[in-house]
Design a protein around this motif. Structure first.
Motif, PDB file in Angstrom:
ATOM      1  N   ARG A 235       4.241  -9.339  -6.383  1.00 25.66           N
ATOM      2  CA  ARG A 235       3.248  -8.832  -7.628  1.00 25.66           C
ATOM      3  C   ARG A 235       3.111  -9.492  -8.829  1.00 25.66           C
ATOM      4  N   GLN A 236       2.411  -8.864  -9.661  1.00 25.88           N
ATOM      5  CA  GLN A 236       2.819  -9.520 -11.158  1.00 25.88           C
ATOM      6  C   GLN A 236       1.780  -7.782 -12.273  1.00 25.88           C
ATOM      7  N   THR A 237       2.546  -7.897 -13.010  1.00 24.35           N
ATOM      8  CA  THR A 237       1.845  -7.402 -14.428  1.00 24.35           C
ATOM      9  C   THR A 237       1.992  -7.733 -15.933  1.00 24.35           C
TER      10      THR A 237
ATOM     11  N   GLY B 221      -5.396  -1.290   0.577  1.00 23.36           N
ATOM     12  CA  GLY B 221      -3.803  -0.411   0.517  1.00 23.36           C
ATOM     13  C   GLY B 221      -3.893   0.332  -0.672  1.00 23.36           C
ATOM     14  N   GLY B 222      -3.591  -0.678  -1.935  1.00 23.40           N
ATOM     15  CA  GLY B 222      -3.784   0.029  -2.906  1.00 23.40           C
ATOM     16  C   GLY B 222      -4.503   0.800  -3.278  1.00 23.40           C
TER      17      GLY B 222
ATOM     18  N   GLY C 116       7.769   1.637 -12.015  1.00 22.56           N
ATOM     19  CA  GLY C 116       8.405  -0.055 -12.450  1.00 22.56           C
ATOM     20  C   GLY C 116       7.885  -0.997 -10.580  1.00 22.56           C
ATOM     21  N   ASP C 117       7.013   0.386  -9.507  1.00 22.83           N
ATOM     22  CA  ASP C 117       6.557  -0.647  -9.063  1.00 22.83           C
ATOM     23  C   ASP C 117       4.730  -0.870  -9.207  1.00 22.83           C
ATOM     24  N   THR C 118       4.392  -0.109 -10.626  1.00 18.71           N
ATOM     25  CA  THR C 118       3.180  -0.508 -10.902  1.00 18.71           C
ATOM     26  C   THR C 118       2.770  -1.666 -10.939  1.00 18.71           C
ATOM     27  N   ALA C 119       2.320  -2.082 -10.519  1.00 23.21           N
ATOM     28  CA  ALA C 119       1.605  -3.781 -10.154  1.00 23.21           C
ATOM     29  C   ALA C 119       0.518  -4.423  -9.635  1.00 23.21           C
ATOM     30  N   THR C 120      -0.166  -5.457  -9.949  1.00 19.17           N
ATOM     31  CA  THR C 120      -1.191  -5.831  -8.778  1.00 19.17           C
ATOM     32  C   THR C 120      -0.592  -6.444  -7.352  1.00 19.17           C
ATOM     33  N   TYR C 121      -0.710  -6.415  -6.682  1.00 17.80           N
ATOM     34  CA  TYR C 121      -0.088  -7.239  -5.621  1.00 17.80           C
ATOM     35  C   TYR C 121      -1.104  -8.311  -4.157  1.00 17.80           C
TER      36      TYR C 121
ATOM     37  N   GLN D 288      -4.726  -3.537  -6.910  1.00 14.22           N
ATOM     38  CA  GLN D 288      -3.544  -2.762  -7.863  1.00 14.22           C
ATOM     39  C   GLN D 288      -3.072  -1.599  -7.057  1.00 14.22           C
ATOM     40  N   VAL D 289      -1.734  -1.771  -7.275  1.00 14.80           N
ATOM     41  CA  VAL D 289      -1.002  -0.472  -6.795  1.00 14.80           C
ATOM     42  C   VAL D 289      -0.563   0.374  -8.614  1.00 14.80           C
ATOM     43  N   THR D 290      -1.199   1.560  -8.562  1.00 16.70           N
ATOM     44  CA  THR D 290      -0.614   2.279  -9.754  1.00 16.70           C
ATOM     45  C   THR D 290       0.088   3.958  -9.362  1.00 16.70           C
ATOM     46  N   VAL D 291       1.273   3.380  -9.770  1.00 18.13           N
ATOM     47  CA  VAL D 291       1.751   4.974  -9.643  1.00 18.13           C
ATOM     48  C   VAL D 291       2.303   5.934 -11.185  1.00 18.13           C
TER      49      VAL D 291
END
Length: 121
Positions: free
Chosen positions: A37-39, A7-8, A88-93, A116-119
């Protein structure tokens, strides 16, 4: 235990995404479930957890009011509905399972592969 997250993707700031995680291999109903999550260069952090025993939910302060975690015991799935996304929500979930998450959560017995979620702003 196997965890498969999906779903990312890429979304504009203010938009929404829904992550899903499929659980298999053990009795789903006896595991706390959660999303972390992690960046790059930072430690993995807890985003939201839901306990199996009483359904207690805990959110990180940074996502409370915007994210919603849920679980479907019949389907052995958990979800993370993410609204009002920002950069700020951009991260690997990561989807996670634990017999009992610590309070506050600081790790997990089992991890899925990240999504991965990228905003974009």
């Amino acid at each position: 235990v196997q965890l498969q997250a999906s779903g990312g993707g890429l979304v504009q700031a203010g938009g929404s995404l829904r992550l899903s995680c499929a659980f298999s291999g053990r009795t789903f109903g006896t595991y706390d479930m959660g999303w972390f999550r992690q960046t790059p260069g930072k430690e993995r952090e807890s985003v939201a957890i839901i306990r199996w025993r009483d359904g207690t939910i805990k959110y990180a302060d940074s996502v409370r009011g915007r994210f919603t975690i849920s679980r479907d015991n019949a389907k052995e799935m958990i979800y993370l509905q993410m609204n009002s996304l920002n950069s700020g929500d951009t991260a690997t979930y990561y989807c996670a399972a634990d017999h009992k998450f610590a309070d506050p959560p600081n790790g997990a017995d089992y991890w899925g592969r990240g999504t991965q979620v990228t905003v974009s702003s």
